[in-house]
Design an enzyme around this catalytic site. Structure first.
Site, PDB file in Angstrom:
ATOM      1  N   HIS A   1       0.853  -1.192   0.000  1.00  0.00           N
ATOM      2  CA  HIS A   1       0.000   0.000   0.000  1.00  0.00           C
ATOM      3  C   HIS A   1       0.885   1.237   0.000  1.00  0.00           C
ATOM      4  O   HIS A   1       1.923   1.269   0.651  1.00  0.00           O
ATOM      5  CB  HIS A   1      -0.924   0.029   1.214  1.00  0.00           C
TER       6      HIS A   1
ATOM      7  N   ASP B   1     -14.918   2.075   6.903  1.00  0.00           N
ATOM      8  CA  ASP B   1     -13.822   2.790   6.260  1.00  0.00           C
ATOM      9  C   ASP B   1     -14.239   3.297   4.889  1.00  0.00           C
ATOM     10  O   ASP B   1     -13.863   4.400   4.489  1.00  0.00           O
ATOM     11  CB  ASP B   1     -12.598   1.894   6.118  1.00  0.00           C
TER      12      ASP B   1
ATOM     13  N   ARG C   1     -13.554  11.919   3.994  1.00  0.00           N
ATOM     14  CA  ARG C   1     -12.260  12.565   4.203  1.00  0.00           C
ATOM     15  C   ARG C   1     -11.781  13.290   2.955  1.00  0.00           C
ATOM     16  O   ARG C   1     -11.170  14.360   3.036  1.00  0.00           O
ATOM     17  CB  ARG C   1     -11.216  11.527   4.616  1.00  0.00           C
TER      18      ARG C   1
ATOM     19  N   SER D   1      -7.462   3.426   8.197  1.00  0.00           N
ATOM     20  CA  SER D   1      -8.048   3.180   6.883  1.00  0.00           C
ATOM     21  C   SER D   1      -7.283   2.097   6.138  1.00  0.00           C
ATOM     22  O   SER D   1      -7.863   1.155   5.597  1.00  0.00           O
ATOM     23  CB  SER D   1      -8.061   4.474   6.063  1.00  0.00           C
TER      24      SER D   1
ATOM     25  N   LYS E   1      -8.557  -2.414   5.874  1.00  0.00           N
ATOM     26  CA  LYS E   1      -8.746  -3.138   4.605  1.00  0.00           C
ATOM     27  C   LYS E   1      -7.715  -4.247   4.444  1.00  0.00           C
ATOM     28  O   LYS E   1      -8.038  -5.330   3.941  1.00  0.00           O
ATOM     29  CB  LYS E   1      -8.666  -2.164   3.427  1.00  0.00           C
TER      30      LYS E   1
END
Length: 430
Positions: free
Chosen positions: A83, A162, A169, A184, A188
């Site tokens: 990520h 989320d 956001r 967040s 996930k």
């Protein structure tokens, strides 16, 4: 408990108890806590921060708001993911997922859309005609078995809290919060039943973290919460004071990712940074799940998968399995060159100006629900430290306007040219 009281408590810098955080998240999911109240909560967290305990509880509450993806029956194939905290031109996920799947690991990637000026992996993939990011859990599991990788959005059953907070956001100025980013990401990733995660924390003008100290704080937060939750998490900190690679946009970034997968742009320094970062992140994962003996072994395998075409084959298989039709490079809008007005060295690239221009062209969202134009974008033809000559092309603006005077003028000021030599910037800091 009353939502307003909890919002005031956090606004004033108080630490919320576990049951108070769960009350807010559960209420957000069942409708008893309104969107505007959750927006206020996000702003309070953005301003006041959270303790590690609060962040861990928020992460777990958002994870528990939905389901966890099942493992395959044997469970023998390692499941890994990467990520990024986001930045301009970051198309690494499009390369990394098929590349790793060609190296005997599974990559169940639950990704996101653009936040602020940062492009979203899902928006880029949806530039491919027919590509579906909204697969059900059954469909995504089938794609994983077939191709070794998928890239999808979080379904309504995966961290739904989320999913909704993420959208708020983006349009309420609460993106740059370390606790919210941490929760967040990890809610996930934990839902994907991973064996290892690697984080690419960006730092610089085009990143949410503007300073190395802030980047380290986010890296530490993600690593602490991830490891505490049972997900082995490694972190790299990379430069985002200039776009990654050349392409900034949606279709144009997909084309650049495919160029890396084909191995046809190894001599191009800018695109070479995309390959280099992808290899570093991928090698970390292969070592951490013991598929490779060490970093050098991992890099050897990864380079071979790029050079022999097997990574590109996995990309095409993943695209087809997710409904996409790849017939060659995607169409982009007509190009308009911005040239250097004098000789010198590239001292600075105004990433905010570049990113906001792409958003203004329709390549990003100004508000929730905006439709993305995948064909617009900007090609960055120079990098910090490059020597340039008068008349040399600095940027290429891709837009549908035949006379984009406003955008050309804006972008001309985005590249600062110095008379004195300027050192090149490193790609990786830590």
């Amino acid at each position: 408990m009353l939502s307003a009281n909890l919002l005031a408590k956090k606004r004033d810098g108080g630490a919320l108890r576990d049951e108070e955080i769960r009350f807010l998240i559960d209420g957000f999911c069942n409708g008893s806590v309104a969107d505007y109240q959750m927006s206020a909560f996000a702003m309070a967290v953005c301003l006041q921060g959270m303790t590690d305990q609060e962040t861990a509880t928020l992460t777990r509450a958002m994870l528990d708001s939905g389901d966890v993806l099942p493992r395959d029956v044997s469970g023998r194939t390692p499941r890994v993911d990467k990520h990024s905290t986001g930045g301009l031109g970051d198309k690494v996920s499009l390369i990394l997922a098929p590349l790793l799947s060609a190296c005997d690991v599974h990559v169940p990637m639950i990704s996101g859309r653009g936040l602020g000026l940062s492009g979203g992996t899902l928006d880029k993939l949806e530039a491919i005609p027919g590509f579906r990011t909204d697969l059900s859990e059954i469909e995504s599991a089938a794609v994983l078995r077939q191709t070794g990788a998928f890239i999808v959005s979080a379904t309504e059953r995966i961290a739904p809290a989320d999913r909704r907070l993420y959208a708020l956001r983006d349009v309420t100025g609460t993106v740059e919060s370390i606790p919210l980013i941490t929760a967040s990401i990890l809610s996930k990733k934990l839902a994907a039943s991973l064996d290892a995660l690697v984080m690419d924390v960006k730092v610089g003008g085009a990143a949410f973290m503007k300073t190395l100290d802030d980047a380290r704080a986010l890296a530490d937060s993600i690593q602490r919460v991830g490891n505490a939750a049972g997900l082995p998490t490694a972190v790299l900190i990379s430069d985002m004071d200039q776009p990654l690679g050349k392409a900034v946009g949606n279709a144009i970034e997909v084309n650049e990712a495919v160029a890396v997968l084909k191995g046809v742009q190894r001599s191009d320094l800018a695109i070479g940074t995309v390959r280099e970062l992808t290899l570093e992140l991928s090698a970390t994962l292969l070592v951490n799940v013991s598929v490779a003996a060490d970093r050098q072994d991992a890099l050897t395998r990864l380079n071979q998968a790029l050079d022999d075409g097997s990574a590109m084959e996995r990309f095409l298989a993943m695209v087809a399995a997710q409904g996409g039709r790849w017939t060659g490079d995607l169409n982009v809008a007509p190009g308009h060159a911005i040239e250097a007005e004098h000789d010198g060295y590239v001292q600075h690239l105004d990433c905010h100006r570049i990113g906001s221009t792409v958003v203004s062209l329709g390549g990003g969202r100004r508000k929730l629900g905006d439709v993305i134009d995948p064909a617009v974008g900007i090609s960055i033809e120079v990098r910090i430290g490059d020597r340039v000559q008068r008349g040399q092309r600095l940027l290429q603006l891709h837009c549908h306007d035949n006379q984009p005077t406003e955008y050309v003028k804006r972008l001309r000021d985005a590249v600062v040219i110095s008379e004195a030599p300027v050192p090149a910037r490193p790609l990786l800091f830590e």
